[in-house]
Design a protein around this motif. Structure first.
Motif, PDB file in Angstrom:
ATOM      1  N   ILE A   1      30.292  55.726  37.559  1.00  0.00           N
ATOM      2  CA  ILE A   1      30.579  54.875  38.720  1.00  0.00           C
ATOM      3  C   ILE A   1      29.333  54.739  39.583  1.00  0.00           C
ATOM      4  CG2 ILE A   1      32.187  54.429  40.588  1.00  0.00           C
ATOM      5  CD1 ILE A   1      33.922  56.677  39.412  1.00  0.00           C
ATOM      6  N   ILE A   2      28.870  53.507  39.702  1.00  0.00           N
ATOM      7  CA  ILE A   2      27.652  53.249  40.447  1.00  0.00           C
ATOM      8  C   ILE A   2      28.004  52.896  41.892  1.00  0.00           C
ATOM      9  CG2 ILE A   2      25.567  51.824  40.533  1.00  0.00           C
ATOM     10  CD1 ILE A   2      25.852  53.279  37.909  1.00  0.00           C
ATOM     11  N   GLY A   3      27.210  53.361  42.826  1.00  0.00           N
ATOM     12  CA  GLY A   3      27.424  52.988  44.215  1.00  0.00           C
ATOM     13  C   GLY A   3      26.721  53.947  45.148  1.00  0.00           C
TER      14      GLY A   3
ATOM     15  N   GLU B   1      41.500  45.792  44.684  1.00  0.00           N
ATOM     16  CA  GLU B   1      41.580  44.472  44.071  1.00  0.00           C
ATOM     17  C   GLU B   1      41.169  44.554  42.600  1.00  0.00           C
ATOM     18  OE1 GLU B   1      39.172  41.697  46.217  1.00  0.00           O
ATOM     19  OE2 GLU B   1      40.209  42.093  48.103  1.00  0.00           O
ATOM     20  N   SER B   2      41.474  43.481  41.889  1.00  0.00           N
ATOM     21  CA  SER B   2      41.106  43.405  40.490  1.00  0.00           C
ATOM     22  C   SER B   2      39.590  43.549  40.312  1.00  0.00           C
ATOM     23  CB  SER B   2      41.573  42.057  39.947  1.00  0.00           C
ATOM     24  OG  SER B   2      41.204  41.958  38.619  1.00  0.00           O
ATOM     25  N   GLY B   3      39.202  44.354  39.336  1.00  0.00           N
ATOM     26  CA  GLY B   3      37.785  44.488  39.030  1.00  0.00           C
ATOM     27  C   GLY B   3      37.001  45.419  39.934  1.00  0.00           C
ATOM     28  N   THR B   4      37.686  46.195  40.769  1.00  0.00           N
ATOM     29  CA  THR B   4      36.961  47.094  41.674  1.00  0.00           C
ATOM     30  C   THR B   4      36.663  48.441  41.025  1.00  0.00           C
ATOM     31  OG1 THR B   4      39.104  47.619  42.665  1.00  0.00           O
ATOM     32  CG2 THR B   4      37.660  46.141  43.896  1.00  0.00           C
ATOM     33  N   GLY B   5      37.177  48.654  39.809  1.00  0.00           N
ATOM     34  CA  GLY B   5      36.847  49.908  39.119  1.00  0.00           C
ATOM     35  C   GLY B   5      37.965  50.941  39.106  1.00  0.00           C
ATOM     36  N   LYS B   6      39.207  50.486  39.193  1.00  0.00           N
ATOM     37  CA  LYS B   6      40.324  51.436  39.259  1.00  0.00           C
ATOM     38  C   LYS B   6      40.422  52.279  37.992  1.00  0.00           C
ATOM     39  CE  LYS B   6      43.354  48.204  40.231  1.00  0.00           C
ATOM     40  NZ  LYS B   6      42.459  47.053  40.408  1.00  0.00           N
ATOM     41  N   GLU B   7      40.278  51.617  36.863  1.00  0.00           N
ATOM     42  CA  GLU B   7      40.391  52.368  35.612  1.00  0.00           C
ATOM     43  C   GLU B   7      39.233  53.360  35.464  1.00  0.00           C
ATOM     44  OE1 GLU B   7      41.496  50.174  32.221  1.00  0.00           O
ATOM     45  OE2 GLU B   7      41.283  51.920  30.908  1.00  0.00           O
TER      46      GLU B   7
ATOM     47  N   VAL C   1      33.474  43.860  40.814  1.00  0.00           N
ATOM     48  CA  VAL C   1      32.406  44.335  39.928  1.00  0.00           C
ATOM     49  C   VAL C   1      32.512  43.711  38.535  1.00  0.00           C
ATOM     50  CG1 VAL C   1      31.244  46.353  38.991  1.00  0.00           C
ATOM     51  CG2 VAL C   1      32.327  46.487  41.232  1.00  0.00           C
ATOM     52  N   ARG C   2      33.761  43.494  38.081  1.00  0.00           N
ATOM     53  CA  ARG C   2      33.896  42.904  36.755  1.00  0.00           C
ATOM     54  C   ARG C   2      33.222  41.539  36.714  1.00  0.00           C
ATOM     55  NH1 ARG C   2      39.032  42.873  36.018  1.00  0.00           N
ATOM     56  NH2 ARG C   2      39.177  44.717  34.726  1.00  0.00           N
ATOM     57  N   GLU C   3      33.398  40.749  37.766  1.00  0.00           N
ATOM     58  CA  GLU C   3      32.807  39.416  37.801  1.00  0.00           C
ATOM     59  C   GLU C   3      31.276  39.518  37.834  1.00  0.00           C
ATOM     60  OE1 GLU C   3      33.948  37.072  41.195  1.00  0.00           O
ATOM     61  OE2 GLU C   3      33.078  35.234  40.354  1.00  0.00           O
ATOM     62  N   LEU C   4      30.773  40.454  38.635  1.00  0.00           N
ATOM     63  CA  LEU C   4      29.322  40.649  38.686  1.00  0.00           C
ATOM     64  C   LEU C   4      28.797  41.066  37.312  1.00  0.00           C
ATOM     65  CD1 LEU C   4      26.661  40.909  40.300  1.00  0.00           C
ATOM     66  CD2 LEU C   4      27.313  43.260  40.831  1.00  0.00           C
ATOM     67  N   GLU C   5      29.538  41.950  36.673  1.00  0.00           N
ATOM     68  CA  GLU C   5      29.123  42.401  35.345  1.00  0.00           C
ATOM     69  C   GLU C   5      29.043  41.223  34.371  1.00  0.00           C
ATOM     70  OE1 GLU C   5      31.417  45.670  33.765  1.00  0.00           O
ATOM     71  OE2 GLU C   5      30.248  45.729  31.919  1.00  0.00           O
ATOM     72  N   ASN C   6      30.050  40.346  34.423  1.00  0.00           N
ATOM     73  CA  ASN C   6      30.047  39.187  33.530  1.00  0.00           C
ATOM     74  C   ASN C   6      28.871  38.261  33.799  1.00  0.00           C
ATOM     75  OD1 ASN C   6      32.354  40.130  32.363  1.00  0.00           O
ATOM     76  ND2 ASN C   6      33.736  38.822  33.548  1.00  0.00           N
TER      77      ASN C   6
HETATM   78  N1  LIG Z   1      31.279  51.135  40.621  1.00  0.00           N
HETATM   79  C1  LIG Z   1      31.117  50.686  39.375  1.00  0.00           C
HETATM   80  N2  LIG Z   1      30.028  51.028  38.665  1.00  0.00           N
HETATM   81  C2  LIG Z   1      29.843  50.576  37.408  1.00  0.00           C
HETATM   82  N3  LIG Z   1      30.689  49.788  36.771  1.00  0.00           N
HETATM   83  C3  LIG Z   1      31.802  49.397  37.415  1.00  0.00           C
HETATM   84  C4  LIG Z   1      32.082  49.834  38.742  1.00  0.00           C
HETATM   85  N4  LIG Z   1      33.246  49.302  39.119  1.00  0.00           N
HETATM   86  C5  LIG Z   1      33.692  48.584  38.093  1.00  0.00           C
HETATM   87  N5  LIG Z   1      32.836  48.631  37.049  1.00  0.00           N
HETATM   88  C6  LIG Z   1      32.971  47.922  35.768  1.00  0.00           C
HETATM   89  O1  LIG Z   1      33.682  46.731  36.041  1.00  0.00           O
HETATM   90  C7  LIG Z   1      34.672  46.496  35.052  1.00  0.00           C
HETATM   91  C8  LIG Z   1      36.034  46.495  35.674  1.00  0.00           C
HETATM   92  O2  LIG Z   1      36.393  47.793  36.087  1.00  0.00           O
HETATM   93  P1  LIG Z   1      37.872  48.348  35.920  1.00  0.00           P
HETATM   94  O3  LIG Z   1      38.467  47.900  34.643  1.00  0.00           O
HETATM   95  O4  LIG Z   1      37.858  49.805  36.192  1.00  0.00           O
HETATM   96  O5  LIG Z   1      38.543  47.555  37.130  1.00  0.00           O
HETATM   97  P2  LIG Z   1      40.066  47.533  37.596  1.00  0.00           P
HETATM   98  O6  LIG Z   1      40.053  47.801  39.055  1.00  0.00           O
HETATM   99  O7  LIG Z   1      40.871  48.432  36.721  1.00  0.00           O
HETATM  100  O8  LIG Z   1      40.438  46.005  37.375  1.00  0.00           O
HETATM  101  P3  LIG Z   1      41.888  45.352  37.089  1.00  0.00           P
HETATM  102  O9  LIG Z   1      42.689  45.476  38.350  1.00  0.00           O
HETATM  103  O10 LIG Z   1      41.554  43.927  36.805  1.00  0.00           O
HETATM  104  O11 LIG Z   1      42.470  46.088  35.940  1.00  0.00           O
HETATM  105  C9  LIG Z   1      34.495  47.578  34.000  1.00  0.00           C
HETATM  106  O12 LIG Z   1      33.669  47.107  32.990  1.00  0.00           O
HETATM  107  C10 LIG Z   1      33.809  48.692  34.770  1.00  0.00           C
HETATM  108  O13 LIG Z   1      33.042  49.473  33.922  1.00  0.00           O
END
Ligand SMILES: Nc1ncnc2c1ncn2[C@@H]1O[C@H](COP(=O)(O)OP(=O)(O)OP(=O)(O)O)[C@@H](O)[C@H]1O
Ligand SMILES: [Mg+2]
Length: 489
Positions: free
Chosen positions: A144-146, A173-179, A361-366
């Motif tokens: 987890i980066i930050g 929110e979606s894509g914030t890194g919950k998983e 973050v997911r959108e930024l990653e894409n």
């Molecule tokens: N802080 C972070 N540092 C590095 N990578 C991150 C970070 N946060 C999210 N990501 C990356 O962004 C993508 C989305 O993260 P993740 O699946 O954990 O989000 P989510 O909150 O579960 O989204 P959703 O609600 O859509 O399921 C993954 O590829 C993850 O590795």
């Protein structure tokens, strides 16, 4: 196990039961029959945990909790409630109780909750020093980066909460890194080498979801030819992660609550109780509290899940993390695509910093993955940043300079209007209705202005003989044209 426990209960028999149970486990016990006596004891010496009956004569258990917290904010307080007073137990949870146990309770349950409470308290203490270090100079925690203050708090909470079996809710929110956070909690616990099982609570019908979770016995329903283990059994000694817990149907919520409370369940169609030792982590991007108020989410489950909540901030609220994340993703995708050492131009970074990242973050990653793949030199430039990211740049008023000889107010105003409309059309991909929305005006108004300023929409390709930019488009503000952008002749 050791520790000193304060027990406040007005019923003698309960005090005796708890005293016997706790002493047998090696705890020191102090008994009090009223809140007043308990508080006096707490002022006199430090305790490691308190067990407090909700129903007490005089000052009740919930008030006693408030007072105990004033004496020692870190003291974990377990509330004991009769079935009738689950409401007050919930209100105690809201006010900082560690957990509640309903009467009649099982000895094992009391001991398990108490162990949790003590583990937690120890961790809080142990981690104070570690946390101070962390605040200073960490810019990642595992994957987890930050480095923003908000993310450091998240790291902090992970460190604190990972080792215990406490249920954790991850909200964001979606894509914030919950998983990512859920996995990190698992990896930083003693369960790390056991299973991490994800449940996509998604769109499964309740029966299927339940047979997935709890398994079924042979013949439980048509088609159940073999007995099947459920995900809870597979996750035994490990962690089970409920992704989007808000989607779980109400009926299944009741069963889930039972597993959280008792750590036991039955397979579908079965009679045998199966015990499991699982850590439960749940994630949601819904406002569970609202769902609860609307009757879509069980209140008791809500408070069970809320023992510890990790709130993941949206990316737009921690833009100082963007440069680090960009670097991380450039390294990652640079390596995958055999383009090491990529850099980002200052202009491109500005674009990324200006954007609001609804997909986080997911959108930024894409965006970075795409730019990396498309890049041909060592540098990612602004032209590799997708249109929707750049076009959502903040609005900027043009700089007006009135020349010494003066200027026609009407002409200047007209040219300003025209520029604004053209930009809106461009941002809207040429769709007038959308452009009107962007400018907060009615489509008909926009259409009039387009005509007045003689703004000619440019067609992607001329079709069926109509003149490009013909009145046909201008006359119908609702047409969803293949018009790309406004263009003047
Ligand atoms: N802080 C972070 N540092 C590095 N990578 C991150 C970070 N946060 C999210 N990501 C990356 O962004 C993508 C989305 O993260 P993740 O699946 O954990 O989000 P989510 O909150 O579960 O989204 P959703 O609600 O859509 O399921 C993954 O590829 C993850 O590795
Ligand atoms: Mg997810």
């Amino acid at each position: 196990m050791s520790g000193t426990i304060l027990v406040i209960d007005d019923e003698e028999i309960m005090r005796e039961i708890l005293e016997a149970l706790l002493t047998r486990e090696g705890y020191q016990v102090r008994l009090a029959s009223t809140a007043a006596a308990g508080l006096e004891a707490a002022r006199g010496m430090p305790f490691d945990a308190a067990i407090v009956d909700v129903m007490l004569p005089g000052m009740d258990g919930v008030q006693a909790l408030d007072e105990l917290k004033k004496i020692d904010d870190d003291l974990p307080v377990l509330m004991i409630t009769a079935y009738a007073s689950v409401e007050s137990a919930i209100s105690a949870m809201k006010r900082g109780a560690f957990d509640y146990i309903s009467k009649p309770f099982k000895n094992d349950e009391v001991l398990a909750v108490l162990r949790n409470a003590l583990a937690q308290k120890r961790l809080v203490a142990e981690n104070r020093a570690l946390r101070q270090n962390l605040q200073a100079h960490v810019n990642r925690f595992g994957e987890i980066i930050g480095k923003s203050g908000r993310m450091r708090q998240v790291f902090d909470l992970i460190i604190q909460a990972a080792p215990s079996r406490t249920t954790i809710l991850i909200n964001g929110e979606s894509g914030t890194g919950k998983e990512l956070v859920a996995r990190s909690l698992h990896q930083n616990s003693a369960r790390a080498d056991r299973a991490f099982i994800t449940v996509n609570s998604g769109n499964l019908p309740p029966d299927l979801l339940e047979s997935n979770l709890f398994g079924h016995v042979k013949g439980a329903f048509t088609g159940a030819v073999y007995p099947k283990k459920g995900l809870f059994e597979l996750a035994d000694k490990g962690t089970i992660f409920f992704d989007e817990i808000g989607n779980i149907p109400l009926e299944t919520q009741a069963k889930l609550l039972r597993v959280i409370q008792e750590r036991e369940f039955m397979r579908l169609g079965g009679v045998e109780t199966i015990k499991v030792d699982v850590r439960i982590i749940a994630a949601t991007n819904n406002d569970l509290k609202r769902m609860m108020e609307e009757g879509k989410f069980r209140e008791d489950l809500y408070y069970r899940l809320h023992v510890i909540t990790v709130q993941l901030p949206p990316l737009r609220e921690r833009k100082d993390d963007i440069p680090l994340l960009v670097q991380h993703f450039m390294d990652k995708y640079g390596e995958e695509n055999n383009k090491p050492g990529l850099e980002l131009s200052a202009e491109a970074l500005d674009l990324l910093l200006d954007y609001d990242w609804p997909g986080n973050v997911r959108e930024l990653e894409n965006v970075i993955e795409r730019a990396t793949v498309l890049s041909s030199g060592p540098r990612i430039d602004a032209d590799l940043i997708p249109d929707h990211v750049r076009s959502s740049r903040r609005f900027q008023m043009p700089q007006f300079v009135v020349p010494p000889e003066g200027i026609s107010y009407r002409d200047a105003e007209a040219s300003f209007q025209r520029g604004l409309i053209e930009s809106a059309l461009e941002a809207a991909g040429g769709v007038q209705k959308r452009a009107a929305e962007l400018l907060h005006i009615k489509p008909t108004t926009l259409n009039e202005m387009i005509k007045r300023h003689d703004i000619r929409p440019r067609r992607k390709k001329a079709s069926n003989g109509t003149a490009p930019g013909a009145a046909g488009d201008a006359a119908d503000p609702d047409s969803e044209p293949e018009v790309l952008a406004a263009d003047r002749d």
